[in-house]
Design a protein around this motif. Structure first.
Motif, short mmCIF file in Angstrom:
data_model
loop_
_atom_site.label_atom_id
_atom_site.label_comp_id
_atom_site.label_asym_id
_atom_site.label_seq_id
_atom_site.Cartn_x
_atom_site.Cartn_y
_atom_site.Cartn_z
N MET A 25 0.85 -1.20 0.00
CA MET A 25 0.00 0.00 0.00
C MET A 25 0.89 1.25 0.00
O MET A 25 1.90 1.28 0.70
N ASP A 26 0.51 2.27 -0.80
CA ASP A 26 1.39 3.44 -0.83
C ASP A 26 1.20 4.31 0.44
O ASP A 26 0.25 4.11 1.21
N PHE A 27 2.15 5.23 0.63
CA PHE A 27 2.22 5.99 1.87
C PHE A 27 0.91 6.73 2.17
O PHE A 27 0.39 6.70 3.29
N ILE A 28 0.37 7.40 1.14
CA ILE A 28 -0.82 8.22 1.38
C ILE A 28 -2.02 7.34 1.76
O ILE A 28 -2.75 7.64 2.71
N LYS A 29 -2.17 6.22 1.04
CA LYS A 29 -3.27 5.30 1.39
C LYS A 29 -3.10 4.82 2.82
O LYS A 29 -4.06 4.73 3.58
N LYS A 30 -1.84 4.51 3.17
CA LYS A 30 -1.57 3.95 4.50
C LYS A 30 -1.91 4.96 5.61
O LYS A 30 -2.58 4.60 6.57
N ILE A 31 -1.49 6.23 5.45
CA ILE A 31 -1.80 7.18 6.54
C ILE A 31 -3.30 7.44 6.62
O ILE A 31 -3.85 7.60 7.70
N ARG A 32 -3.97 7.43 5.46
CA ARG A 32 -5.43 7.66 5.49
C ARG A 32 -6.12 6.47 6.16
O ARG A 32 -7.07 6.65 6.93
N GLU A 33 -5.65 5.24 5.89
CA GLU A 33 -6.25 4.05 6.52
C GLU A 33 -6.00 4.07 8.03
O GLU A 33 -6.90 3.76 8.81
N ARG A 34 -4.78 4.44 8.43
CA ARG A 34 -4.47 4.48 9.87
C ARG A 34 -5.32 5.56 10.56
O ARG A 34 -5.80 5.36 11.67
N ALA A 35 -5.51 6.69 9.88
CA ALA A 35 -6.34 7.75 10.47
C ALA A 35 -7.77 7.26 10.64
O ALA A 35 -8.41 7.47 11.68
N LYS A 36 -8.25 6.59 9.60
CA LYS A 36 -9.62 6.06 9.61
C LYS A 36 -9.85 5.17 10.83
O LYS A 36 -10.88 5.24 11.49
N ALA A 37 -8.85 4.35 11.13
CA ALA A 37 -8.98 3.43 12.26
C ALA A 37 -9.00 4.18 13.59
O ALA A 37 -9.54 3.67 14.57
N SER A 38 -8.44 5.41 13.60
CA SER A 38 -8.36 6.12 14.89
C SER A 38 -9.61 6.96 15.18
O SER A 38 -9.87 7.31 16.31
N GLN A 39 -10.35 7.33 14.12
CA GLN A 39 -11.60 8.12 14.27
C GLN A 39 -11.47 9.32 15.22
O GLN A 39 -12.19 9.45 16.21
N LYS A 40 -10.52 10.20 14.92
CA LYS A 40 -10.33 11.41 15.70
C LYS A 40 -11.20 12.54 15.14
O LYS A 40 -11.69 12.46 14.00
N THR A 41 -11.33 13.60 15.92
CA THR A 41 -12.10 14.78 15.48
C THR A 41 -11.14 15.94 15.26
O THR A 41 -10.37 16.30 16.15
N ILE A 42 -11.20 16.50 14.05
CA ILE A 42 -10.26 17.56 13.68
C ILE A 42 -11.03 18.81 13.28
O ILE A 42 -12.00 18.73 12.52
N VAL A 43 -10.59 19.97 13.77
CA VAL A 43 -11.23 21.22 13.39
C VAL A 43 -10.45 21.87 12.24
O VAL A 43 -9.22 21.93 12.24
N LEU A 44 -11.22 22.32 11.23
CA LEU A 44 -10.66 23.08 10.10
C LEU A 44 -11.19 24.51 10.24
O LEU A 44 -12.38 24.77 9.98
N PRO A 45 -10.36 25.45 10.68
CA PRO A 45 -10.89 26.78 11.00
C PRO A 45 -11.17 27.66 9.79
O PRO A 45 -11.82 28.68 9.93
N GLU A 46 -10.67 27.29 8.62
CA GLU A 46 -10.76 28.20 7.47
C GLU A 46 -11.91 27.81 6.52
O GLU A 46 -11.70 27.55 5.34
N GLY A 47 -13.13 27.81 7.09
CA GLY A 47 -14.29 27.38 6.33
C GLY A 47 -14.68 28.30 5.18
O GLY A 47 -15.54 27.96 4.37
N SER A 48 -14.04 29.46 5.08
CA SER A 48 -14.37 30.37 3.96
C SER A 48 -13.60 29.99 2.70
O SER A 48 -13.81 30.58 1.64
N ASP A 49 -12.72 28.98 2.79
CA ASP A 49 -11.90 28.62 1.63
C ASP A 49 -12.45 27.35 0.95
O ASP A 49 -12.73 26.35 1.63
N GLU A 50 -12.56 27.42 -0.37
CA GLU A 50 -13.16 26.29 -1.11
C GLU A 50 -12.38 25.00 -0.99
O GLU A 50 -12.94 23.91 -0.95
N ARG A 51 -11.02 25.11 -0.95
CA ARG A 51 -10.20 23.89 -0.83
C ARG A 51 -10.46 23.20 0.50
O ARG A 51 -10.47 21.97 0.59
#
Ligand SMILES: CC(C)(COP(=O)(O)OP(=O)(O)OC[C@H]1O[C@@H](n2cnc3c(N)ncnc32)[C@H](O)[C@@H]1OP(=O)(O)O)[C@@H](O)C(=O)NCCC(=O)NCCS
Ligand SMILES: CC(=O)OP(=O)(O)O
Length: 328
Positions: A1-27
Motif C-alpha cells: 500500500m502506498d504511503f498516502i493510502k496507508k496514513i489515510r487508513e491508519r487515520a480512519k482506524a483512529s476516528q479522531k475529530t479535527i477542526v478546520l478553522p478556514e471554512g471560507s476557503d473552497e479547498r
C-alpha cells in the motif's frame, strides 16, 4: 500500500475529530467533504453557515459547522485564554476579541479537549497559526524547540526510502542554533519512526562535506552534528554533508566514503529556514513531488499548518497525519 493510502487508513482506524478553522476557503470545504465521505476523521468546520453554500451537503455527511462569533462556548474559551495568558498581559476583553478569530478559537477547542487536533494555514500565514499554538497548547514535555517537517514523495525516484524523504525545518525556526538544530534532528527522526517502517538515516546538510569548506555557517552544522551524536548516540546520523553527498551513492563514495549515512539519507536537516523552505518548494514544484506538511513536531497537542499553495488533497493528507499524532 502506498504511503498516502496507508496514513489515510491508519487515520480512519483512529476516528479522531479535527477542526478546520478556514471554512471560507473552497479547498478546505472540498477537503472536509473528502474526509467525511472517506470517514478519515470526524470534522468540525468553522464558518458562517448562512454564507456557506455547501453547508447542507456537509451536514448531511456529518460535518459540524460552527461560527466562533455566535458559539455558546465563546465565553468559556475566552476565560480559558485569559487564565492561560494573564501573566503575559492578556486581558479578558482582549481574550474575548481573539476568540472570535477562527484560528484562536480552533486552538482553544484543541486545548479544551473538544477536538483532537487542528489543521489551518490554507489562507493564513504560518506565524499566525503557530503563535496561538505556542501560546495556548505549548511544547510537549522534554521539547525545547517546536519545529516542522515535510514528507516529500518524489515520483520515479529511488533516493531516500524509495523517493520518500523528510525535510526539516521548512516552516518554523528562521535561524536555529546548533543545539536547536540537533533537537530538530531528533524530533524529525521521531516523526520518521511514527510514519515509516525503516530506520531514519539523518543528514545534517550544509554547503560543505566533511571539511571541504570552512565558514562559520559550516561550523554551526558541524557543532550540531556533534551535539546530535552525543544526545542520541543510537540514531544513524552524519554531517556536515552536501545534499548530493547525502542522497546519491556515487557522490557519497567520492565525498564521504566512510559515512554510514551519506548516499542513503532519508531525513534531511536544513541549516536554516531559508534553505529548508526554498528547498522543499523547489522539489515540490520542479520534481512534481507531493509535499505533505508542514508536520509540526514537539507541540503538546496536534496543530498543523498548511502551505497557502496547498490543494484539497494536501489538506486531507495533513488531517490524516494530525489524527495519527493525536493517537500518540
Ligand atoms: C513561529 C513564530 C511566529 C514564533 O514567533 P515569536 O516571535 O517567537 O513568537 P512570540 O514571541 O509571540 O512567542 C510566542 C511564544 O512561543 C514560544 N516560541 C516561539 N518559537 C518557539 C519554538 N520554535 N518552539 C517552542 N516555543 C516557541 C515563545 O517562547 C513564546 O512563549 P511564551 O509567550 O509563552 O513565553 C516565528 O518563529 C516565525 O514567524 N517563524 C517563521 C514562520 C514563517 O514565516 N515560516 C515561513 C513559511 S512556512
Ligand atoms: C509552509 C509554507 O511555506 O507556507 P506558505 O506557503 O503558506 O508560506
Amino acid at each position: 500500500m502506498d504511503f498516502i493510502k496507508k496514513i489515510r487508513e491508519r487515520a480512519k482506524a483512529s476516528q479522531k475529530t479535527i477542526v478546520l478553522p478556514e471554512g471560507s476557503d473552497e479547498r478546505v470545504i472540498s477537503a472536509a467533504e473528502i474526509i467525511a465521505r472517506e470517514k478519515i476523521a470526524k470534522v468540525v468546520v468553522l464558518a458562517e453557515k448562512e454564507n456557506l453554500e455547501a453547508s447542507s451537503k456537509l451536514e448531511s455527511l456529518g460535518v459540524q459547522i460552527l461560527n466562533p462569533k455566535t458559539s455558546p462556548k465563546s465565553e468559556e474559551y475566552a476565560n480559558l485564554l485569559y487564565e492561560l495568558r494573564k501573566n503575559k498581559g492578556m486581558t479578558l476583553d482582549k481574550a474575548r476579541e481573539l476568540v472570535e478569530d477562527p484560528i484562536w478559537y480552533g486552538v482553544l477547542m484543541v486545548k479544551n479537549g473538544d477536538v483532537d487536533g487542528m489543521v489551518g494555514g490554507a489562507i493564513t500565514a504560518t506565524s499566525d497559526i503557530f503563535r496561538p499554538a505556542f501560546q495556548i497548547v505549548k511544547t510537549a514535555p522534554g521539547i525545547s524547540v517546536v519545529s516542522s517537517a515535510f514528507m516529500m514523495i518524489v515520483p520515479n525516484c529511488e533516493l531516500g526510502s524509495a523517493g520518500h524523504i523528510l525535510f526539516a525545518d521548512c516552516a518554523i525556526n528562521p535561524n536555529p542554533d546548533s543545539e536547536q538544530l540537533a533537537s530538530i534532528a531528533i524530533s524529525t527522526a521521531n516523526t520518521w519512526k511514527s510514519l515509516m517502517e525503516d530506520e531514519p538515516r539523518i543528514a545534517m546538510l550544509s554547503f560543505s562535506t566533511k571539511g571541504s569548506a570552512q565558514n562559520e555557517l559550516v561550523d554551526k552544522v558541524v557543532e550540531a552534528t556533534k551535539i546530535l551524536k552525543q544526545q542520541a548516540p543510537d540514531l544513524l546520523a552524519d554531517g556536515e554533508l552536501q545534499a548530493d553527498a547525502a542522497l546519491v551513492p556515487q557522490v557519497a563514495k567520492l565525498k564521504a566514503p566512510d559515512s554510514q549515512v551519506a548516499g542513503r539519507a532519508n531525513v534531511l536537516i536544513f541549516p536554516d529556514l531559508n534553505a529548508g523552505n526554498i528547498g522543499y518548494k523547489l522539489v515540490q514544484r520542479l520534481a512534481k513531488a507531493t509535499a505533505i506538511g508542514p508536520i509540526s513536531q514537539g507541540l503538546a497537542a496536534p496543530i498543523n499548518d498548511l502551505s497557502r499553495g496547498c490543494n484539497a488533497d494536501d489538506i486531507v493528507n495533513v488531517v490524516a497525519i494530525t489524527c495519527l499524532q493525536a493517537t500518540q
